[in-house]
Design a protein around this motif. Structure first.
Motif, PDB file in Angstrom:
ATOM      1  N   ILE A 247       0.387   5.896  -0.876  1.00  0.00           N
ATOM      2  CA  ILE A 247      -0.467   7.032  -1.224  1.00  0.00           C
ATOM      3  C   ILE A 247       0.157   7.708  -2.442  1.00  0.00           C
ATOM      4  O   ILE A 247       1.327   8.084  -2.420  1.00  0.00           O
ATOM      5  CB  ILE A 247      -0.588   8.042  -0.071  1.00  0.00           C
ATOM      6  N   ARG A 248      -0.639   7.863  -3.505  1.00  0.00           N
ATOM      7  CA  ARG A 248      -0.147   8.385  -4.774  1.00  0.00           C
ATOM      8  C   ARG A 248      -0.796   9.732  -5.085  1.00  0.00           C
ATOM      9  O   ARG A 248      -1.948   9.989  -4.726  1.00  0.00           O
ATOM     10  CB  ARG A 248      -0.478   7.388  -5.886  1.00  0.00           C
TER      11      ARG A 248
ATOM     12  N   GLU B 292      -4.509   9.606  -3.394  1.00  0.00           N
ATOM     13  CA  GLU B 292      -5.356   8.413  -3.426  1.00  0.00           C
ATOM     14  C   GLU B 292      -4.562   7.167  -3.054  1.00  0.00           C
ATOM     15  O   GLU B 292      -3.339   7.125  -3.245  1.00  0.00           O
ATOM     16  CB  GLU B 292      -5.967   8.238  -4.818  1.00  0.00           C
ATOM     17  N   PRO B 293      -5.236   6.157  -2.520  1.00  0.00           N
ATOM     18  CA  PRO B 293      -4.554   4.896  -2.215  1.00  0.00           C
ATOM     19  C   PRO B 293      -4.059   4.241  -3.494  1.00  0.00           C
ATOM     20  O   PRO B 293      -4.668   4.366  -4.558  1.00  0.00           O
ATOM     21  CB  PRO B 293      -5.640   4.054  -1.546  1.00  0.00           C
TER      22      PRO B 293
ATOM     23  N   TRP C  80       0.691   3.711   9.673  1.00  0.00           N
ATOM     24  CA  TRP C  80       0.330   2.564   8.841  1.00  0.00           C
ATOM     25  C   TRP C  80      -0.036   1.396   9.744  1.00  0.00           C
ATOM     26  O   TRP C  80       0.753   0.996  10.588  1.00  0.00           O
ATOM     27  CB  TRP C  80       1.494   2.187   7.926  1.00  0.00           C
TER      28      TRP C  80
ATOM     29  N   GLU D  14       3.941   1.739   2.929  1.00  0.00           N
ATOM     30  CA  GLU D  14       4.110   0.855   4.082  1.00  0.00           C
ATOM     31  C   GLU D  14       5.429   0.096   4.059  1.00  0.00           C
ATOM     32  O   GLU D  14       5.747  -0.623   5.000  1.00  0.00           O
ATOM     33  CB  GLU D  14       2.937  -0.108   4.193  1.00  0.00           C
TER      34      GLU D  14
ATOM     35  N   TYR E 119       5.426   7.934   1.724  1.00  0.00           N
ATOM     36  CA  TYR E 119       4.028   7.610   1.996  1.00  0.00           C
ATOM     37  C   TYR E 119       3.743   6.190   1.517  1.00  0.00           C
ATOM     38  O   TYR E 119       2.960   5.942   0.594  1.00  0.00           O
ATOM     39  CB  TYR E 119       3.084   8.562   1.270  1.00  0.00           C
TER      40      TYR E 119
ATOM     41  N   THR F 138      -5.035  10.528   4.645  1.00  0.00           N
ATOM     42  CA  THR F 138      -3.977  11.417   4.169  1.00  0.00           C
ATOM     43  C   THR F 138      -4.534  12.723   3.614  1.00  0.00           C
ATOM     44  O   THR F 138      -3.934  13.793   3.790  1.00  0.00           O
ATOM     45  CB  THR F 138      -3.119  10.709   3.102  1.00  0.00           C
TER      46      THR F 138
ATOM     47  N   ARG G 156      -1.481   0.676  -5.033  1.00  0.00           N
ATOM     48  CA  ARG G 156      -0.681  -0.528  -4.811  1.00  0.00           C
ATOM     49  C   ARG G 156       0.551  -0.437  -5.697  1.00  0.00           C
ATOM     50  O   ARG G 156       0.436  -0.243  -6.909  1.00  0.00           O
ATOM     51  CB  ARG G 156      -1.483  -1.783  -5.167  1.00  0.00           C
TER      52      ARG G 156
ATOM     53  N   ARG H 136       0.827  -1.204   0.000  1.00  0.00           N
ATOM     54  CA  ARG H 136       0.000   0.000   0.000  1.00  0.00           C
ATOM     55  C   ARG H 136       0.865   1.259   0.000  1.00  0.00           C
ATOM     56  O   ARG H 136       1.941   1.286   0.596  1.00  0.00           O
ATOM     57  CB  ARG H 136      -0.912   0.014   1.229  1.00  0.00           C
TER      58      ARG H 136
ATOM     59  N   SER I 200      -3.185   6.340   7.793  1.00  0.00           N
ATOM     60  CA  SER I 200      -2.788   6.574   6.401  1.00  0.00           C
ATOM     61  C   SER I 200      -3.996   6.706   5.481  1.00  0.00           C
ATOM     62  O   SER I 200      -3.910   7.364   4.440  1.00  0.00           O
ATOM     63  CB  SER I 200      -1.880   5.440   5.915  1.00  0.00           C
ATOM     64  N   GLU I 201      -5.116   6.112   5.879  1.00  0.00           N
ATOM     65  CA  GLU I 201      -6.337   6.232   5.080  1.00  0.00           C
ATOM     66  C   GLU I 201      -6.890   7.659   5.077  1.00  0.00           C
ATOM     67  O   GLU I 201      -7.757   7.987   4.264  1.00  0.00           O
ATOM     68  CB  GLU I 201      -7.412   5.275   5.602  1.00  0.00           C
TER      69      GLU I 201
END
Length: 330
Positions: A4-5, A16-17, A329, A97, A95, A309, A19, A2, A306-307
């Motif tokens: 944050i982009r 946004e989250p 995280w 994990e 940002y 951000t 992967r 995970r 982190s959700e």
């Protein structure tokens, strides 16, 4: 893993989250499972498109500092082992994990310190120590002026200066932040929020014999420049670290000459890897014991999951924080 982009340059909602996959671990690198990431003003600039990511960092992933646990080591590593708690700065990609970093750029976490708390140390304390002592040469008995004393770097510099036996004068546009800084030992607090206030005179009045300050740690920039010049003692060193009030300034160069003062700029993020490694090793050897003795402590304002951000960026932009804002995280 995970992360944050930044989807595109813009407001906090562009975060946004995501992967992402890390590249193969290089021989001199360790993989760190991140427990918390620190927020910095540079992250806001990068999100708006104002900062170019450092080469070799995950594209679109902001973040300049972290704390976590080593969970893999490269074949050539000798400094760190799996399970070591570490912290440090990176050129981007914080940002997330997990991250890869040269083992020599990691710093061990102070004995007994929680990893989330440790994430508030690297950028603030490395920047403050490097700028104030290694570059500006603050000495015991001298007087340091910190602009934006309530910021992460400001609260770090305040503690480091007092630990070193220097006097500290701090400025802020917010009275509440000055009160909180007094609890950290700020001796002279100067409010700069009112443009009509002659805060330079207040700073000089707060210095020994009214002669001015020996070192200025400038975390504000152009908007304060002309009055900052008025605060300088003979032979003063003025180091510019942040410019939120503007990158340009009008300055009386004759006044600078008459005071035999110097101005210097510095930036930590863009330095070569070897310089960052040397700084990390020196910091670990010189400063880390201050945390273990209780003389120094990271100042944390808020910890966001982190959700959240987007909310964390909005909060930083509100300028209400005293000290660091962190992402945790789970």
């Amino acid at each position: 893993m995970r992360a944050i982009r930044i989807r595109e340059p813009g407001e906090p909602e562009v975060l946004e989250p995501a992967r992402i996959e890390l590249p193969p671990l290089l021989p001199h690198e360790v993989r760190v499972r991140v427990r918390a990431s620190g927020l910095n003003r540079a992250d806001l600039l990068e999100r708006r498109g104002g900062h170019v990511p450092q080469p070799g960092t995950p594209p679109g992933i902001p973040g300049l500092e972290y704390a976590g646990v080593v969970d893999a080591v490269g074949a050539a590593c000798t400094l760190r082992d799996v399970g070591d708690p570490v912290m440090g700065i990176v050129g981007g990609g914080g940002y997330a994990e997990a991250l890869h970093v040269s083992e020599r750029e990691t710093i061990r976490v102070p004995e007994g310190m929680d990893l989330v708390e440790a994430a508030a140390i690297p950028e603030a304390f490395l920047t403050a120590w490097d700028a104030t002592f290694r570059q500006a040469g603050l000495a015991p008995g001298e007087t340091l002026l910190i602009h934006a004393v309530g910021s992460g770097v400001g609260t770090a510099a305040l503690q480091l200066a007092r630990w070193a036996g220097a006097r500290v004068i701090g400025t802020s546009r917010t009275a509440d932040k000055l009160e909180e800084a007094r609890e950290l030992g700020l001796g002279c607090a100067v409010l700069t929020g009112d443009e009509s206030t002659d805060w330079a005179a207040e700073v000089r009045a707060g210095s020994p014999d009214g002669r001015g300050v020996d070192v200025v740690l400038d975390l504000v920039g152009g908007g304060y420049a002309s009055r900052t010049l008025e605060t300088l003692a003979q032979g003063a060193r003025w180091i510019v670290v942040g410019i939120p009030s503007g990158r340009e300034a009008r300055l009386d160069l004759r006044g600078l000459m008459m005071r035999r003062a110097s101005i210097r700029g510095t930036m930590l993020r863009s330095r070569p890897s070897e310089e960052k490694a040397e700084l990390a090793r020196s910091f670990e050897d010189t400063v880390l014991n201050g945390f273990e003795e209780g003389a120094l402590r990271p100042v944390i304002d808020r910890v966001f999951p982190s959700e959240e951000t987007v909310e964390a960026h909005r909060y930083m932009e509100s300028n209400r924080n005293f000290g660091k804002i962190l992402l945790a995280w789970s």
